[in-house]
Design a protein around this motif. Structure first.
Motif, PDB file in Angstrom:
ATOM      1  N   HIS A   1      -1.053   6.302  -3.317  1.00 57.05           N
ATOM      2  CA  HIS A   1      -0.242   6.231  -4.539  1.00 57.05           C
ATOM      3  C   HIS A   1      -0.765   7.176  -5.613  1.00 57.05           C
ATOM      4  CE1 HIS A   1       2.269   2.392  -3.989  1.00 57.05           C
ATOM      5  NE2 HIS A   1       1.944   2.877  -2.812  1.00 57.05           N
ATOM      6  N   ILE A   2      -2.080   7.342  -5.692  1.00 59.09           N
ATOM      7  CA  ILE A   2      -2.639   8.279  -6.667  1.00 59.09           C
ATOM      8  C   ILE A   2      -2.208   9.705  -6.328  1.00 59.09           C
ATOM      9  CG2 ILE A   2      -4.796   9.340  -7.438  1.00 59.09           C
ATOM     10  CD1 ILE A   2      -6.048   6.546  -7.397  1.00 59.09           C
ATOM     11  N   ARG A   3      -2.225  10.053  -5.037  1.00 55.05           N
ATOM     12  CA  ARG A   3      -1.842  11.411  -4.631  1.00 55.05           C
ATOM     13  C   ARG A   3      -0.355  11.682  -4.830  1.00 55.05           C
ATOM     14  NH1 ARG A   3      -5.325  14.100  -0.237  1.00 55.05           N
ATOM     15  NH2 ARG A   3      -7.323  13.096  -0.605  1.00 55.05           N
ATOM     16  N   GLN A   4       0.463  10.665  -4.839  1.00 56.24           N
ATOM     17  CA  GLN A   4       1.893  10.861  -5.030  1.00 56.24           C
ATOM     18  C   GLN A   4       2.231  11.226  -6.473  1.00 56.24           C
ATOM     19  OE1 GLN A   4       3.494   7.235  -3.502  1.00 56.24           O
ATOM     20  NE2 GLN A   4       3.870   8.128  -1.490  1.00 56.24           N
ATOM     21  N   GLY A   5       1.344  10.953  -7.381  1.00 55.03           N
ATOM     22  CA  GLY A   5       1.555  11.381  -8.752  1.00 55.03           C
ATOM     23  C   GLY A   5       2.092  10.286  -9.646  1.00 55.03           C
TER      24      GLY A   5
END
Length: 87
Positions: A64-68
């Motif tokens: 979820h962090i990498r998805q922005g």
């Protein structure tokens, strides 16, 4: 646009969940090793299973962090309207 009871500027505390998951990984590994060395295989198994759960949560949080910041759950969900005071 979305309708419902969600706040228009809601944010998930992903960084806090990340660090709590890291803390959980450290403690479950330490517990698994400590219980295995001291001869409590049941408790070692319980800590090992908890390790798997915490690791799965850590992977989900990292995803979820990498998805922005503007993650949308699917193509059929339209994006949020920007808050009126920020234009």
């Amino acid at each position: 646009m979305r309708t419902g009871s969600e706040p228009t500027t809601a944010r998930s505390p992903l960084r806090m969940r990340f660090w709590l998951s890291v803390w959980g990984v450290v403690w479950t590994v330490a517990g698994t090793v400590a219980f295995a060395l001291s001869g409590y295989p049941g408790w070692a198994l319980a800590c090992g299973m908890l390790f798997l759960l915490v690791t799965a949560d850590l992977v989900l949080v990292l995803r979820h962090i990498r998805q922005g910041a503007h993650y949308q759950p699917g193509r059929d969900v339209p994006p949020y309207e920007p808050p009126a005071g920020r234009r």
